[in-house]
Design a protein around this motif. Structure first.
Motif, short mmCIF file in Angstrom:
data_model
loop_
_atom_site.label_atom_id
_atom_site.label_comp_id
_atom_site.label_asym_id
_atom_site.label_seq_id
_atom_site.Cartn_x
_atom_site.Cartn_y
_atom_site.Cartn_z
N SER A 189 51.50 -14.58 100.12
CA SER A 189 50.97 -13.35 100.70
C SER A 189 49.83 -13.65 101.68
O SER A 189 49.72 -13.02 102.75
N ALA A 190 49.00 -14.63 101.33
CA ALA A 190 47.90 -15.00 102.23
C ALA A 190 48.43 -15.56 103.55
O ALA A 190 47.89 -15.27 104.63
N ILE A 191 49.50 -16.35 103.46
CA ILE A 191 50.11 -16.89 104.68
C ILE A 191 50.71 -15.77 105.52
O ILE A 191 50.55 -15.72 106.75
N GLN A 192 51.39 -14.83 104.87
CA GLN A 192 52.00 -13.69 105.57
C GLN A 192 50.96 -12.89 106.33
O GLN A 192 51.17 -12.49 107.49
N LYS A 193 49.82 -12.65 105.70
CA LYS A 193 48.75 -11.89 106.36
C LYS A 193 48.27 -12.60 107.62
O LYS A 193 48.02 -11.97 108.65
N GLY A 194 48.17 -13.92 107.54
CA GLY A 194 47.72 -14.69 108.69
C GLY A 194 48.70 -14.65 109.84
O GLY A 194 48.31 -14.50 111.01
N ILE A 195 49.98 -14.79 109.54
CA ILE A 195 50.99 -14.78 110.61
C ILE A 195 51.10 -13.40 111.24
O ILE A 195 51.15 -13.27 112.48
N LEU A 196 51.10 -12.35 110.43
CA LEU A 196 51.21 -11.00 110.98
C LEU A 196 49.98 -10.65 111.80
O LEU A 196 50.10 -10.02 112.87
N SER A 197 48.82 -11.06 111.35
CA SER A 197 47.60 -10.81 112.13
C SER A 197 47.71 -11.46 113.51
O SER A 197 47.37 -10.86 114.54
N ARG A 198 48.20 -12.70 113.54
CA ARG A 198 48.33 -13.40 114.81
C ARG A 198 49.36 -12.72 115.71
O ARG A 198 49.19 -12.65 116.94
N ALA A 199 50.42 -12.19 115.12
CA ALA A 199 51.44 -11.50 115.91
C ALA A 199 50.86 -10.26 116.58
O ALA A 199 51.15 -9.98 117.75
N VAL A 200 50.05 -9.52 115.85
CA VAL A 200 49.42 -8.33 116.44
C VAL A 200 48.48 -8.74 117.57
O VAL A 200 48.47 -8.15 118.65
N GLN A 201 47.69 -9.78 117.34
CA GLN A 201 46.75 -10.26 118.36
C GLN A 201 47.47 -10.73 119.62
O GLN A 201 46.95 -10.58 120.73
N ALA A 202 48.65 -11.31 119.46
CA ALA A 202 49.37 -11.92 120.59
C ALA A 202 50.27 -10.93 121.32
O ALA A 202 50.92 -11.31 122.31
N THR A 203 50.30 -9.68 120.87
CA THR A 203 51.16 -8.67 121.47
C THR A 203 50.32 -7.68 122.26
O THR A 203 49.23 -7.29 121.85
N LYS A 204 50.84 -7.25 123.40
CA LYS A 204 50.08 -6.38 124.31
C LYS A 204 49.82 -5.01 123.69
O LYS A 204 50.58 -4.56 122.82
N PRO A 205 48.76 -4.31 124.11
CA PRO A 205 48.54 -2.94 123.67
C PRO A 205 49.76 -2.07 124.00
O PRO A 205 50.31 -2.16 125.11
N GLY A 206 50.19 -1.28 123.04
CA GLY A 206 51.40 -0.49 123.20
C GLY A 206 52.66 -1.23 122.82
O GLY A 206 53.74 -0.64 122.76
N GLY A 207 52.53 -2.53 122.56
CA GLY A 207 53.67 -3.35 122.16
C GLY A 207 54.03 -3.14 120.70
O GLY A 207 53.28 -2.53 119.92
N THR A 208 55.16 -3.68 120.32
CA THR A 208 55.70 -3.47 118.98
C THR A 208 55.73 -4.78 118.20
O THR A 208 56.09 -5.82 118.74
N VAL A 209 55.38 -4.70 116.92
CA VAL A 209 55.50 -5.83 116.01
C VAL A 209 56.29 -5.35 114.79
O VAL A 209 55.95 -4.32 114.21
N VAL A 210 57.32 -6.08 114.43
CA VAL A 210 58.11 -5.76 113.23
C VAL A 210 57.87 -6.85 112.19
O VAL A 210 57.91 -8.05 112.50
N TYR A 211 57.60 -6.41 110.97
CA TYR A 211 57.37 -7.32 109.84
C TYR A 211 58.47 -7.11 108.81
O TYR A 211 58.81 -5.97 108.49
N SER A 212 59.02 -8.22 108.31
CA SER A 212 60.07 -8.10 107.30
C SER A 212 60.00 -9.25 106.31
O SER A 212 59.49 -10.33 106.62
N THR A 213 60.51 -8.99 105.10
CA THR A 213 60.66 -10.02 104.08
C THR A 213 61.94 -9.74 103.30
O THR A 213 62.50 -8.64 103.37
N CYS A 214 62.35 -10.74 102.51
CA CYS A 214 63.45 -10.53 101.57
C CYS A 214 62.91 -10.63 100.15
O CYS A 214 63.42 -11.38 99.33
#
Length: 302
Positions: free
Chosen positions: A205-230
């Motif tokens: 879970s700690a790793i997931q939080k780090g990757i998703l945070s980076r994805a949001v930071q690396a995406t432009k304002p108004g851009g979309t980020v999708v998060y998924s797990t199995c």
């Protein structure tokens, strides 16, 4: 105790849930529209005598009568790719457009990555990243077989991914199909739960939080980020979304899930999550005869 018992309170039909988890997973392929069309792929399977049925919510997905997709020439020629039905959902939620810049942060072995490229008509750029060299070789092999040319492959830790090698400094969209405890894959990998520990759930879970945070930071304002797990674990799903809502500039946005699903949970054990996680989707094996899955869609706000 069976680790799945801890999620029984989240499920509306406990018996159907456990029964579904014990059945083998249907064998599903995705038609690769870079090389073929659904009509041509179906005709090829008919010619080969391979039985199938169309998945009602997506004409590009076919459930095969036989186990495993790699036994016919349409597969070898890149017309088809083995991809679990529910795993086609994140790319559809992301909705990438031709010409855009898209980051797949945990890309290997490439089912979702190559699906993104196909949805983009193989135009723009998909950056497929993974930190595992062995898995990256599988990604490259799949991309080559499927005729993908708009893919750039990188090997970085997604938590501190750098855009320095590129001629741009932000993505239009990003997808985080995060490494997880894989509880939802039990129909495909029956021994998944043998090594299960709550400690692993918390550490991943700690790793997931780090990757998703980076994805949001690396995406432009108004851009979309999708998060998924199995996985079914709220610690790896809603808790990760809740964390990123608190620490990054983003918000949950609703999307129409073409599969039957249940809303994200706002309470779990001693924790409470942001009410907007109810707009995320939990998919249990008994609802659509698939694996277990979780999917959330975020919009970057600044």
């Amino acid at each position: 105790m069976n680790p799945l018992e801890r999620y029984a309170p989240l499920v509306d039909d406990r018996e159907a849930f456990f029964d579904a988890c014990e059945r083998p997973l249907p064998s599903v392929v995705r038609v690769n529209t870079i090389r073929s069309t659904p009509d041509r792929a179906r005709a090829a399977l008919d010619e080969e005598g391979v039985g199938y049925e169309e998945v009602d919510w997506n004409p590009e997905l076919l459930r095969l009568d036989e186990r495993g997709p790699g036994t016919s020439w349409p597969y070898f020629h890149g017309w088809l790719h083995g991809q679990e039905e529910v795993s086609a959902l994140p790319a559809i939620a992301l909705d990438p457009q031709p010409g855009e810049k898209v980051w797949d942060s945990c890309a290997a072995p490439g089912s979702k990555t190559t699906q993104l490229s196909a949805m983009m008509d193989d135009r723009g750029v998909v950056v497929g990243n993974d930190n595992n060299l062995g898995r990256l070789s599988a990604l490259r092999h799949n991309a080559e077989r499927l005729g993908v040319t708009n893919l750039v492959v990188t090997k970085q830790d997604g938590r501190n991914f750098s855009l320095k090698p590129f001629g741009f400094d932000e993505f239009d969209r990003a997808i985080v199909d995060a490494p997880c405890s894989c509880e939802g894959t039990i129909r495909k990998n029956p021994d998944t739960l043998d090594q299960w520990t709550l400690e692993h759930v918390h550490s991943v879970s700690a790793i997931q939080k780090g990757i998703l945070s980076r994805a949001v930071q690396a995406t432009k304002p108004g851009g979309t980020v999708v998060y998924s797990t199995c996985t079914f674990a709220p610690e790896e799903n809603e808790a990760v979304i809740d964390h990123v809502l608190e620490t990054e500039d983003c918000e949950v946005v609703a999307f129409d899930c073409p599969l039957e699903s249940r809303p994200g949970v706002t309470e779990w054990e001693d924790d409470e999550y942001d009410s907007s996680v109810e707009q995320t989707h939990r998919i249990y094996p008994h609802l659509n005869d698939t694996g277990g899955f979780y999917c959330a869609k975020l919009e970057v706000t600044a």
